[in-house]
Scaffold this motif. Structure first.
Motif, PDB file in Angstrom:
ATOM      1  N   PRO A   1      47.776  47.643  44.783  1.00 15.00           N
ATOM      2  CA  PRO A   1      47.670  46.420  45.589  1.00 15.00           C
ATOM      3  C   PRO A   1      46.347  45.729  45.305  1.00 15.00           C
ATOM      4  N   CYS A   2      46.408  44.409  45.121  1.00 15.36           N
ATOM      5  CA  CYS A   2      45.189  43.660  44.822  1.00 15.36           C
ATOM      6  C   CYS A   2      44.361  43.479  46.093  1.00 15.36           C
ATOM      7  N   THR A   3      43.080  43.380  45.918  1.00 16.93           N
ATOM      8  CA  THR A   3      42.177  43.190  47.060  1.00 16.93           C
ATOM      9  C   THR A   3      42.398  41.846  47.756  1.00 16.93           C
ATOM     10  N   CYS A   4      43.105  40.916  47.088  1.00 22.68           N
ATOM     11  CA  CYS A   4      43.366  39.618  47.729  1.00 22.68           C
ATOM     12  C   CYS A   4      44.460  39.724  48.797  1.00 22.68           C
ATOM     13  N   ARG A   5      45.158  40.856  48.825  1.00 24.85           N
ATOM     14  CA  ARG A   5      46.223  41.099  49.811  1.00 24.85           C
ATOM     15  C   ARG A   5      47.294  39.988  49.765  1.00 24.85           C
ATOM     16  N   ASN A   6      47.563  39.504  48.596  1.00 22.57           N
ATOM     17  CA  ASN A   6      48.585  38.493  48.356  1.00 22.57           C
ATOM     18  C   ASN A   6      48.269  37.153  49.032  1.00 22.57           C
ATOM     19  N   GLU A   7      46.989  36.918  49.317  1.00 17.37           N
ATOM     20  CA  GLU A   7      46.571  35.643  49.900  1.00 17.37           C
ATOM     21  C   GLU A   7      45.638  34.953  48.924  1.00 17.37           C
ATOM     22  N   PRO A   8      46.003  33.782  48.410  1.00 14.24           N
ATOM     23  CA  PRO A   8      45.154  33.115  47.420  1.00 14.24           C
ATOM     24  C   PRO A   8      43.759  32.857  47.979  1.00 14.24           C
ATOM     25  N   PRO A   9      42.731  33.108  47.210  1.00 13.22           N
ATOM     26  CA  PRO A   9      41.365  32.875  47.698  1.00 13.22           C
ATOM     27  C   PRO A   9      41.032  31.385  47.743  1.00 13.22           C
TER      28      PRO A   9
ATOM     29  N   VAL B   1      43.134  28.841  45.131  1.00  6.84           N
ATOM     30  CA  VAL B   1      43.400  29.057  43.710  1.00  6.84           C
ATOM     31  C   VAL B   1      44.057  30.423  43.519  1.00  6.84           C
ATOM     32  N   ARG B   2      44.600  30.603  42.334  1.00  3.86           N
ATOM     33  CA  ARG B   2      45.193  31.897  42.033  1.00  3.86           C
ATOM     34  C   ARG B   2      44.121  32.976  41.963  1.00  3.86           C
ATOM     35  N   CYS B   3      44.430  34.189  42.440  1.00  3.08           N
ATOM     36  CA  CYS B   3      43.496  35.324  42.357  1.00  3.08           C
ATOM     37  C   CYS B   3      43.299  35.700  40.879  1.00  3.08           C
ATOM     38  N   PRO B   4      42.048  35.769  40.406  1.00  2.00           N
ATOM     39  CA  PRO B   4      41.824  36.069  38.983  1.00  2.00           C
ATOM     40  C   PRO B   4      42.206  37.501  38.619  1.00  2.00           C
ATOM     41  N   HIS B   5      42.313  38.397  39.613  1.00  7.47           N
ATOM     42  CA  HIS B   5      42.608  39.802  39.328  1.00  7.47           C
ATOM     43  C   HIS B   5      44.111  40.043  39.165  1.00  7.47           C
ATOM     44  N   CYS B   6      44.923  39.395  39.994  1.00  4.77           N
ATOM     45  CA  CYS B   6      46.370  39.662  39.930  1.00  4.77           C
ATOM     46  C   CYS B   6      47.176  38.424  39.551  1.00  4.77           C
ATOM     47  N   ASP B   7      46.499  37.285  39.277  1.00  2.00           N
ATOM     48  CA  ASP B   7      47.164  36.040  38.902  1.00  2.00           C
ATOM     49  C   ASP B   7      48.166  35.598  39.967  1.00  2.00           C
ATOM     50  N   GLY B   8      47.798  35.870  41.223  1.00  2.00           N
ATOM     51  CA  GLY B   8      48.621  35.407  42.328  1.00  2.00           C
ATOM     52  C   GLY B   8      49.780  36.315  42.666  1.00  2.00           C
ATOM     53  N   ARG B   9      49.926  37.436  41.986  1.00  2.00           N
ATOM     54  CA  ARG B   9      51.064  38.306  42.268  1.00  2.00           C
ATOM     55  C   ARG B   9      50.804  39.253  43.434  1.00  2.00           C
TER      56      ARG B   9
END
Length: 373
Positions: free
Chosen positions: A129-137, A202-210
Protein backbone atom coordinates in the motif's frame (compact mmCIF):
# COMPACT_ATOMS: atom_id res chain seq x y z
CA UNK A 1 82.17 -28.62 23.29
CA UNK A 2 83.03 -27.36 26.78
CA UNK A 3 83.28 -23.68 27.67
CA UNK A 4 87.06 -24.00 27.82
CA UNK A 5 87.22 -25.52 24.35
CA UNK A 6 84.79 -22.88 23.02
CA UNK A 7 86.97 -20.08 24.38
CA UNK A 8 90.02 -21.83 22.94
CA UNK A 9 88.37 -22.13 19.51
CA UNK A 10 87.31 -18.48 19.52
CA UNK A 11 90.73 -17.50 20.80
CA UNK A 12 92.39 -19.32 17.94
CA UNK A 13 90.16 -17.44 15.48
CA UNK A 14 90.69 -14.07 17.19
CA UNK A 15 93.87 -14.26 19.24
CA UNK A 16 95.11 -11.27 21.26
CA UNK A 17 98.07 -10.79 18.95
CA UNK A 18 95.87 -10.90 15.83
CA UNK A 19 93.46 -8.40 17.39
CA UNK A 20 96.27 -5.95 18.26
CA UNK A 21 97.73 -6.27 14.77
CA UNK A 22 94.29 -5.57 13.23
CA UNK A 23 93.79 -2.55 15.49
CA UNK A 24 97.19 -1.14 14.50
CA UNK A 25 96.38 -1.50 10.79
CA UNK A 26 92.94 0.03 11.38
CA UNK A 27 94.53 3.08 13.01
CA UNK A 28 97.15 3.41 10.27
CA UNK A 29 94.43 3.41 7.60
CA UNK A 30 92.66 6.35 9.19
CA UNK A 31 90.41 4.50 11.61
CA UNK A 32 91.07 6.99 14.39
CA UNK A 33 93.89 8.18 16.68
CA UNK A 34 97.13 6.22 16.54
CA UNK A 35 97.06 3.17 18.76
CA UNK A 36 100.77 2.45 18.90
CA UNK A 37 101.71 0.07 21.72
CA UNK A 38 98.13 -0.58 22.79
CA UNK A 39 97.29 -2.81 25.72
CA UNK A 40 94.12 -4.84 25.92
CA UNK A 41 91.94 -4.00 28.88
CA UNK A 42 88.99 -6.29 28.16
CA UNK A 43 88.12 -8.69 25.33
CA UNK A 44 84.74 -10.43 25.07
CA UNK A 45 84.61 -13.09 22.41
CA UNK A 46 81.38 -14.67 21.17
CA UNK A 47 80.22 -16.85 18.32
CA UNK A 48 77.61 -15.38 15.99
CA UNK A 49 75.28 -17.89 14.41
CA UNK A 50 72.57 -17.75 11.79
CA UNK A 51 70.56 -20.73 10.68
CA UNK A 52 67.95 -20.93 7.94
CA UNK A 53 65.74 -23.98 7.46
CA UNK A 54 63.55 -24.41 4.37
CA UNK A 55 61.09 -27.23 5.00
CA UNK A 56 59.09 -28.88 2.24
CA UNK A 57 55.80 -29.62 3.97
CA UNK A 58 52.61 -31.54 3.28
CA UNK A 59 49.30 -30.52 4.88
CA UNK A 60 46.08 -32.53 4.41
CA UNK A 61 42.52 -31.41 5.17
CA UNK A 62 38.98 -32.76 4.84
CA UNK A 63 36.10 -30.30 4.40
CA UNK A 64 32.32 -30.93 3.94
CA UNK A 65 31.23 -28.97 0.86
CA UNK A 66 27.87 -27.88 -0.55
CA UNK A 67 27.16 -26.29 -3.94
CA UNK A 68 24.06 -24.88 -5.63
CA UNK A 69 22.62 -27.15 -8.31
CA UNK A 70 24.31 -30.27 -9.66
CA UNK A 71 28.09 -30.01 -9.30
CA UNK A 72 30.17 -32.02 -11.77
CA UNK A 73 33.07 -33.59 -9.81
CA UNK A 74 33.91 -36.34 -12.28
CA UNK A 75 37.32 -34.85 -13.06
CA UNK A 76 38.50 -35.04 -9.42
CA UNK A 77 40.26 -38.18 -8.14
CA UNK A 78 38.62 -40.26 -5.39
CA UNK A 79 40.11 -41.43 -2.09
CA UNK A 80 38.95 -44.04 0.40
CA UNK A 81 38.79 -43.56 4.16
CA UNK A 82 40.66 -40.64 5.74
CA UNK A 83 42.64 -38.23 3.56
CA UNK A 84 45.62 -38.56 5.94
CA UNK A 85 46.01 -42.24 4.98
CA UNK A 86 45.58 -41.89 1.23
CA UNK A 87 48.78 -42.73 -0.71
CA UNK A 88 49.97 -40.16 -3.25
CA UNK A 89 52.95 -40.05 -5.63
CA UNK A 90 56.06 -38.09 -4.67
CA UNK A 91 55.34 -34.37 -5.28
CA UNK A 92 57.53 -32.45 -7.70
CA UNK A 93 57.16 -29.16 -5.88
CA UNK A 94 54.73 -26.76 -4.18
CA UNK A 95 51.11 -27.07 -5.22
CA UNK A 96 47.65 -28.25 -4.24
CA UNK A 97 45.71 -31.44 -4.99
CA UNK A 98 41.92 -31.65 -4.61
CA UNK A 99 40.16 -34.99 -4.17
CA UNK A 100 36.66 -36.28 -3.36
CA UNK A 101 35.98 -38.90 -0.72
CA UNK A 102 34.42 -41.97 -2.30
CA UNK A 103 30.71 -42.33 -1.51
CA UNK A 104 30.30 -38.76 -0.23
CA UNK A 105 28.85 -37.29 -3.46
CA UNK A 106 25.12 -36.70 -2.83
CA UNK A 107 22.82 -34.55 -5.05
CA UNK A 108 19.67 -33.46 -3.17
CA UNK A 109 16.49 -31.79 -4.58
CA UNK A 110 15.56 -28.58 -2.79
CA UNK A 111 12.05 -28.35 -1.26
CA UNK A 112 11.20 -25.17 -3.16
CA UNK A 113 9.30 -24.28 -6.31
CA UNK A 114 12.05 -25.00 -8.83
CA UNK A 115 14.40 -22.49 -7.26
CA UNK A 116 11.75 -19.88 -6.43
CA UNK A 117 10.01 -18.94 -3.22
CA UNK A 118 7.33 -16.49 -2.15
CA UNK A 119 8.76 -12.99 -1.84
CA UNK A 120 9.34 -12.22 1.83
CA UNK A 121 9.15 -8.48 1.19
CA UNK A 122 5.56 -8.44 -0.06
CA UNK A 123 4.36 -11.90 1.08
CA UNK A 124 3.77 -12.83 -2.55
CA UNK A 125 1.41 -9.94 -3.36
CA UNK A 126 3.86 -8.10 -5.59
CA UNK A 127 3.34 -4.70 -3.95
CA UNK A 128 2.69 -2.57 -0.87
CA UNK A 129 0.00 0.00 0.00
CA UNK A 130 1.31 3.43 -0.94
CA UNK A 131 1.81 6.03 1.76
CA UNK A 132 -0.62 8.31 -0.12
CA UNK A 133 -3.45 5.95 0.95
CA UNK A 134 -5.01 6.32 -2.50
CA UNK A 135 -5.54 10.06 -1.99
CA UNK A 136 -3.80 12.32 -4.52
CA UNK A 137 -1.43 14.76 -2.81
CA UNK A 138 -2.01 18.54 -3.06
CA UNK A 139 -0.38 20.38 -5.93
CA UNK A 140 2.99 21.72 -4.79
CA UNK A 141 2.53 24.90 -6.88
CA UNK A 142 -0.94 26.18 -5.98
CA UNK A 143 -1.23 24.18 -2.74
CA UNK A 144 -4.93 23.51 -3.54
CA UNK A 145 -5.79 27.16 -2.76
CA UNK A 146 -6.80 28.59 -6.15
CA UNK A 147 -5.98 26.03 -8.85
CA UNK A 148 -8.62 27.55 -11.19
CA UNK A 149 -9.84 31.14 -10.90
CA UNK A 150 -13.02 30.42 -12.91
CA UNK A 151 -14.05 27.45 -10.76
CA UNK A 152 -13.58 29.47 -7.59
CA UNK A 153 -15.99 32.15 -8.84
CA UNK A 154 -18.62 30.04 -10.63
CA UNK A 155 -19.67 27.61 -7.96
CA UNK A 156 -22.33 24.98 -8.55
CA UNK A 157 -21.58 22.12 -10.88
CA UNK A 158 -18.42 23.71 -12.15
CA UNK A 159 -16.67 23.66 -8.78
CA UNK A 160 -13.79 21.15 -8.55
CA UNK A 161 -14.41 17.75 -7.03
CA UNK A 162 -11.51 18.25 -4.58
CA UNK A 163 -12.20 20.69 -1.80
CA UNK A 164 -9.97 23.77 -1.66
CA UNK A 165 -7.99 24.34 1.51
CA UNK A 166 -7.76 27.65 3.41
CA UNK A 167 -5.65 30.32 1.78
CA UNK A 168 -1.90 29.90 2.12
CA UNK A 169 1.06 32.20 1.71
CA UNK A 170 4.60 31.70 0.57
CA UNK A 171 6.58 31.12 -2.58
CA UNK A 172 4.59 27.96 -3.42
CA UNK A 173 1.36 29.85 -3.99
CA UNK A 174 0.58 30.79 -7.55
CA UNK A 175 1.30 34.51 -7.78
CA UNK A 176 -1.30 36.88 -9.31
CA UNK A 177 -0.73 37.28 -13.01
CA UNK A 178 1.24 34.02 -13.29
CA UNK A 179 0.82 31.97 -16.47
CA UNK A 180 -2.31 29.78 -16.49
CA UNK A 181 -3.60 26.92 -18.63
CA UNK A 182 -7.00 25.56 -19.58
CA UNK A 183 -8.84 24.05 -16.63
CA UNK A 184 -9.40 20.28 -16.83
CA UNK A 185 -12.59 20.67 -14.73
CA UNK A 186 -14.46 23.69 -16.18
CA UNK A 187 -12.52 23.95 -19.54
CA UNK A 188 -11.97 27.69 -19.01
CA UNK A 189 -8.84 28.72 -20.93
CA UNK A 190 -5.95 30.46 -19.15
CA UNK A 191 -7.64 30.02 -15.76
CA UNK A 192 -5.94 26.98 -14.11
CA UNK A 193 -2.67 26.22 -12.39
CA UNK A 194 -0.16 24.86 -14.96
CA UNK A 195 0.96 22.12 -12.57
CA UNK A 196 -2.41 20.46 -11.75
CA UNK A 197 -4.59 21.90 -14.60
CA UNK A 198 -7.16 23.11 -12.09
CA UNK A 199 -7.63 19.83 -10.23
CA UNK A 200 -5.81 21.07 -7.12
CA UNK A 201 -4.10 17.73 -6.68
CA UNK A 202 -1.54 15.71 -8.61
CA UNK A 203 -0.78 12.07 -9.14
CA UNK A 204 1.32 10.42 -6.38
CA UNK A 205 4.89 10.05 -7.75
CA UNK A 206 5.35 6.74 -5.88
CA UNK A 207 2.30 4.81 -7.13
CA UNK A 208 1.22 6.98 -10.12
CA UNK A 209 -2.19 7.40 -8.56
CA UNK A 210 -2.90 3.69 -8.15
CA UNK A 211 -2.59 3.74 -4.34
CA UNK A 212 -0.22 0.77 -4.42
CA UNK A 213 3.55 0.57 -4.92
CA UNK A 214 5.38 -2.20 -6.75
CA UNK A 215 7.60 -4.35 -4.48
CA UNK A 216 11.22 -3.43 -5.23
CA UNK A 217 12.52 -6.79 -3.97
CA UNK A 218 10.66 -8.96 -6.48
CA UNK A 219 9.76 -6.28 -9.09
CA UNK A 220 6.07 -7.05 -8.62
CA UNK A 221 6.34 -10.76 -9.44
CA UNK A 222 5.52 -11.92 -5.90
CA UNK A 223 8.25 -14.57 -6.02
CA UNK A 224 12.00 -14.43 -5.52
CA UNK A 225 15.11 -16.60 -5.76
CA UNK A 226 15.32 -19.29 -3.10
CA UNK A 227 18.37 -18.46 -0.99
CA UNK A 228 19.02 -22.04 0.15
CA UNK A 229 19.67 -23.40 -3.35
CA UNK A 230 20.57 -20.14 -5.08
CA UNK A 231 17.65 -20.53 -7.46
CA UNK A 232 18.96 -23.85 -8.85
CA UNK A 233 16.26 -26.06 -7.33
CA UNK A 234 18.78 -28.59 -5.99
CA UNK A 235 21.96 -28.95 -3.91
CA UNK A 236 25.08 -31.11 -4.07
CA UNK A 237 26.88 -32.35 -0.93
CA UNK A 238 30.31 -34.03 -0.81
CA UNK A 239 33.47 -34.30 1.30
CA UNK A 240 36.51 -32.62 -0.25
CA UNK A 241 40.05 -33.65 0.58
CA UNK A 242 42.93 -31.26 -0.08
CA UNK A 243 46.67 -31.87 0.01
CA UNK A 244 48.92 -28.78 -0.02
CA UNK A 245 52.67 -28.87 -0.61
CA UNK A 246 54.69 -25.76 0.28
CA UNK A 247 58.15 -24.46 1.17
CA UNK A 248 58.13 -23.00 4.69
CA UNK A 249 61.14 -20.97 5.86
CA UNK A 250 62.31 -20.49 9.45
CA UNK A 251 65.34 -18.38 10.44
CA UNK A 252 67.37 -18.22 13.64
CA UNK A 253 69.97 -15.60 14.59
CA UNK A 254 72.07 -15.89 17.77
CA UNK A 255 72.83 -14.17 20.02
CA UNK A 256 70.42 -11.26 20.13
CA UNK A 257 72.34 -8.31 18.61
CA UNK A 258 73.46 -5.79 21.25
CA UNK A 259 75.94 -3.93 19.08
CA UNK A 260 75.49 -0.63 17.18
CA UNK A 261 73.83 -0.48 13.77
CA UNK A 262 77.04 0.17 11.85
CA UNK A 263 78.59 -2.96 13.37
CA UNK A 264 75.51 -4.98 12.36
CA UNK A 265 75.75 -3.58 8.83
CA UNK A 266 79.43 -4.49 8.47
CA UNK A 267 78.78 -7.97 9.82
CA UNK A 268 76.17 -8.41 7.10
CA UNK A 269 78.24 -7.06 4.20
CA UNK A 270 81.91 -7.69 5.09
CA UNK A 271 82.12 -10.61 7.56
CA UNK A 272 83.42 -14.01 6.47
CA UNK A 273 80.88 -16.53 7.69
CA UNK A 274 81.85 -20.19 7.98
CA UNK A 275 79.20 -22.51 6.56
CA UNK A 276 78.63 -25.81 8.33
CA UNK A 277 76.96 -28.81 6.75
CA UNK A 278 73.78 -30.28 8.23
CA UNK A 279 72.84 -33.55 6.50
CA UNK A 280 69.16 -34.46 5.96
CA UNK A 281 67.69 -35.38 9.32
CA UNK A 282 70.96 -34.46 11.03
CA UNK A 283 71.36 -32.67 14.35
CA UNK A 284 73.53 -29.80 15.51
CA UNK A 285 76.94 -30.00 13.81
CA UNK A 286 80.26 -29.83 15.62
CA UNK A 287 81.72 -26.37 16.07
CA UNK A 288 78.52 -24.78 17.39
CA UNK A 289 78.97 -23.32 20.89
CA UNK A 290 77.21 -24.98 23.81
CA UNK A 291 75.57 -21.61 24.38
CA UNK A 292 73.68 -22.04 21.08
CA UNK A 293 73.29 -25.79 20.78
CA UNK A 294 69.93 -26.11 22.57
CA UNK A 295 68.33 -23.33 20.51
CA UNK A 296 69.73 -24.75 17.26
CA UNK A 297 68.55 -28.27 18.17
CA UNK A 298 65.00 -26.95 18.75
CA UNK A 299 65.20 -25.05 15.45
CA UNK A 300 66.17 -28.24 13.60
CA UNK A 301 63.43 -30.40 15.13
CA UNK A 302 61.61 -32.30 12.41
CA UNK A 303 58.06 -31.04 11.87
CA UNK A 304 55.06 -33.38 11.81
CA UNK A 305 54.19 -32.40 8.22
CA UNK A 306 57.77 -32.11 6.99
CA UNK A 307 58.80 -34.19 3.96
CA UNK A 308 62.30 -32.83 3.40
CA UNK A 309 64.45 -29.84 4.29
CA UNK A 310 67.38 -27.63 3.30
CA UNK A 311 69.51 -26.22 6.13
CA UNK A 312 71.99 -23.35 5.93
CA UNK A 313 74.04 -22.87 9.12
CA UNK A 314 76.77 -20.23 9.34
CA UNK A 315 78.99 -19.04 12.19
CA UNK A 316 81.35 -16.12 12.66
CA UNK A 317 83.50 -15.13 15.69
CA UNK A 318 83.23 -11.59 17.03
CA UNK A 319 85.42 -9.87 19.62
CA UNK A 320 84.42 -6.76 21.54
CA UNK A 321 87.66 -5.02 22.55
CA UNK A 322 88.44 -2.25 25.05
CA UNK A 323 91.95 -0.73 25.29
CA UNK A 324 93.76 0.52 28.36
CA UNK A 325 94.87 3.78 26.72
CA UNK A 326 91.69 4.53 24.76
CA UNK A 327 88.70 4.50 27.18
CA UNK A 328 86.44 6.42 24.82
CA UNK A 329 86.21 3.81 22.04
CA UNK A 330 85.10 0.21 21.70
CA UNK A 331 86.39 -1.96 18.85
CA UNK A 332 84.53 -4.83 17.22
CA UNK A 333 86.82 -7.29 15.45
CA UNK A 334 85.73 -10.16 13.18
CA UNK A 335 87.10 -12.07 10.16
CA UNK A 336 86.64 -10.35 6.80
CA UNK A 337 87.15 -11.53 3.24
CA UNK A 338 90.98 -11.18 3.39
CA UNK A 339 91.83 -10.06 6.90
CA UNK A 340 90.30 -9.08 10.22
CA UNK A 341 87.75 -6.28 10.00
CA UNK A 342 87.58 -3.56 12.68
CA UNK A 343 84.62 -1.31 13.44
CA UNK A 344 85.06 1.33 16.17
CA UNK A 345 82.22 2.90 18.16
CA UNK A 346 81.93 5.27 21.08
CA UNK A 347 82.18 3.69 24.51
CA UNK A 348 79.19 3.70 26.85
CA UNK A 349 81.13 5.94 29.23
CA UNK A 350 81.70 8.58 26.56
CA UNK A 351 78.06 8.35 25.44
CA UNK A 352 76.86 9.03 28.98
CA UNK A 353 79.22 12.01 29.25
CA UNK A 354 78.02 13.45 25.94
CA UNK A 355 74.39 13.02 26.97
CA UNK A 356 75.05 14.70 30.30
CA UNK A 357 76.91 17.57 28.61
CA UNK A 358 74.05 18.03 26.15
CA UNK A 359 71.55 18.12 29.00
CA UNK A 360 73.62 20.78 30.79
CA UNK A 361 73.77 22.90 27.63
CA UNK A 362 69.99 22.69 27.20
CA UNK A 363 69.41 23.71 30.83
CA UNK A 364 71.77 26.68 30.47
CA UNK A 365 70.05 27.82 27.26
CA UNK A 366 66.61 27.56 28.88
CA UNK A 367 67.78 29.59 31.91
CA UNK A 368 69.31 32.29 29.71
CA UNK A 369 66.12 32.57 27.65
CA UNK A 370 64.05 32.94 30.82
CA UNK A 371 66.34 35.68 32.10
CA UNK A 372 66.15 37.52 28.78
CA UNK A 373 62.35 37.36 28.70
Amino acid sequence: MSDAREDEALGDALSDSDILKALTLHSARGGGPAIGGARLRHVRRQQLLRCRVVRFTERRHETPRTAFGKEDLSALPLYEGAITDHPLPEPEGPGKITLVRAGSYRPVPCPCDNGSQQCAGCSGSGGHPCTCRNEPPPCDVCLDVAPCAACEKAGGARVRTTKARPAASGPGVTAPGAGRVSCAVCRTPEAACPRCSGRGRVRCPHCDGRGRETCARCSGRGVGTHDVCGGKGSLTHWVEGTVEYAHETASLSLPKPDWPDKVRQRLTTAARWQRRTVPPGGGVPAGVDDEHRAAVAAHLTRGRVELSRRVTLETCPLARVELMDDPHRVFHVFPGARSLEVVSTLSDRLKRRLIAAGAVIIIVVVLVLRLLT
